[in-house]
Design an enzyme around this catalytic site. Structure first.
Site, short mmCIF file in Angstrom:
data_model
loop_
_atom_site.label_atom_id
_atom_site.label_comp_id
_atom_site.label_asym_id
_atom_site.label_seq_id
_atom_site.Cartn_x
_atom_site.Cartn_y
_atom_site.Cartn_z
N THR A 1 1.52 3.87 -7.10
CA THR A 1 1.09 4.41 -8.18
C THR A 1 -0.25 3.57 -8.45
O THR A 1 -0.53 2.30 -8.37
CB THR A 1 1.92 3.40 -9.53
OG1 THR A 1 3.23 4.33 -9.16
CG2 THR A 1 1.25 3.86 -10.75
N SER A 2 -1.43 4.41 -8.93
CA SER A 2 -2.59 3.69 -9.42
C SER A 2 -3.30 3.22 -8.24
O SER A 2 -3.47 3.90 -7.04
CB SER A 2 -2.57 2.92 -10.77
OG SER A 2 -3.94 2.62 -11.02
N SER A 3 -3.51 2.00 -8.24
CA SER A 3 -4.21 1.15 -7.12
C SER A 3 -3.33 1.25 -5.77
O SER A 3 -3.89 1.56 -4.34
CB SER A 3 -4.09 -0.32 -7.24
OG SER A 3 -4.89 -1.00 -6.34
#
Ligand SMILES: *[C@@H]1O[C@H](CO)[C@@H](O)[C@H](O)[C@H]1NC(C)=O
Ligand SMILES: *[C@@H]1O[C@H](CO)[C@@H](O)[C@H](O)[C@H]1NC(C)=O
Length: 365
Positions: free
Chosen positions: A208-210
């Site tokens: 998720t995300s990074s």
């Protein structure tokens, strides 16, 4: 085009007005953020960097003292993974392991082994978002819980960097066996294959995300290890590159969706990461929200160009259906067996996790 963009903007504004509070995993602050700055019950607004705060589920952890630094479960005296196979790892418990190979930045590595492990189990490497930790992603996702049903093993790496983003920007991390965080994670997966009986054909990355950006990095730089990747609100491989700068640098040109390249240029970045690779690239499923102001939605379309070029798929999807089982705003574009791109209209950073759907894509469920 103009009408569509206006529609998205209107919808985003409406959602913010109606909601008032950010959802779990949603953005709740940062430079340029105009949405809600409080989180729904059960989650806490946690700063990850100047650009981004996120609603993290579970008990409040003061942002000055993230749970990151506390190793979970296993005291140092207990045997680590290096002492042998899966049998030495306690079941149904997040457990740190070490001595899995070169680990330049001392990425902490944790494993979750379910009570009943499948024969030659699949392995899922689940990478957390900025401000997250292995522990937070473990408790905030269903990856471990579903392992109890499906018998796969999960590795949760924990970022060593301040703010706990992953290094997805350095020359080292973007190169096969080049070093930094991606090498540590690749080495943990290699270790699991050699020592735990993990099926080398079912080694997967999700994030998720990074952690989504890290998943793209793993898919591009270690296609020999990872057979599939799920990218929840990330960017194309190489988009965050900041050559010659310190590891874990922020790239606002990329985050703001201003790095717009051709499919060929994006594919070349992937190829350059591992020039000798002649095999098949991991199948990819990417998810993104149109109201994402941390990693702007243009990044979704850059990912589409990258992976359709890599797989030699047409640039228009074979099908693009509203996935009503996920919500009337989820548009699932399938370009071929190895690439799906799901755009969630009006959803911000990050798209909620759909673990069951991921497992289907990975061929586990
Ligand atoms: C799929 O359809 C939706 C809704 O029309 C659209 O917004 C999205 O861009 C399409 N996805 C792709 C990858 O073309
Ligand atoms: C997207 O559509 C394809 C083709 O119909 C389907 O196989 C897949 O399960 C869908 N993905 C999701 C996440 O629903």
């Amino acid at each position: 085009m103009f009408k569509l963009a206006t529609g998205f903007a209107t919808l985003a504004v409406l959602i913010q007005l109606v909601a008032g509070q950010s959802q779990v995993w949603g953005q709740c602050g940062g430079i340029g953020w105009t949405g809600a700055t409080t989180c729904v019950a059960g989650s806490v607004c946690t700063k990850s960097n100047d650009y981004y705060s996120q609603c993290i589920p579970g008990a409040a952890a003061p942002s000055s003292a993230p749970p990151a630094s506390t190793p979970v479960s296993v005291p140092p005296s207990q045997p680590s993974g290096s002492s042998g196979g899966l049998a030495n790892i306690p079941a149904s418990k997040l457990t740190q392991f070490s001595n899995f190979g070169t680990n330049p930045n001392n990425v902490q590595m944790f494993v979750y082994k379910p009570k009943n492990v499948a024969a030659n189990p699949p392995l899922i490497v689940a990478s957390h978002y900025c401000s997250g930790t292995a522990q937070a992603y473990f408790t905030g996702s269903k990856f471990a819980q579903l392992a109890e049903t499906y018998g796969y093993v999960v590795i949760f790496p924990s970022s060593p960097h301040s703010g706990t983003c992953w290094d997805v920007s350095s020359d080292e991390t973007l190169m096969h066996d080049g070093g930094s965080d991606s090498l540590s994670i690749a080495n943990a997966a290699r270790f699991a294959i050699s020592n735990w009986g993990v099926d080398p054909n079912r080694v997967f990355a999700v994030g998720t995300s990074s952690g989504a950006m890290m998943t793209s990095v793993l898919a591009g730089a270690y296609p020999d290890i990872f057979k599939a990747g799920i990218v929840d609100s990330g960017v194309a491989f190489g988009c965050f590159a900041v050559p010659g700068q310190p590891e874990d640098s922020w790239n606002s040109q990329c985050s703001e969706g201003q790095l717009v390249l051709t499919g060929q240029q994006w594919a070349q970045k992937v190829k350059n990461a591992f020039p000798g690779f002649t095999g098949t690239y991991p199948k990819m499923q990417v998810w993104h929200g149109t109201a994402d102001t941390t990693l702007y939605p243009q990044n979704f379309f850059e990912e589409v160009k990258q992976w359709t070029t890599i797989f030699n798929y047409p640039s228009t999807p074979l099908s693009n259906v509203t996935q009503t089982n996920l919500g009337s705003n989820y548009h699932n574009a399938t370009f071929g067996p190895n690439f799906q791109a799901i755009l969630a209209t009006g959803v911000g950073h990050t798209v909620p996790l759909f673990e069951q759907q991921y497992l289907q894509f990975l061929g586990i469920a």
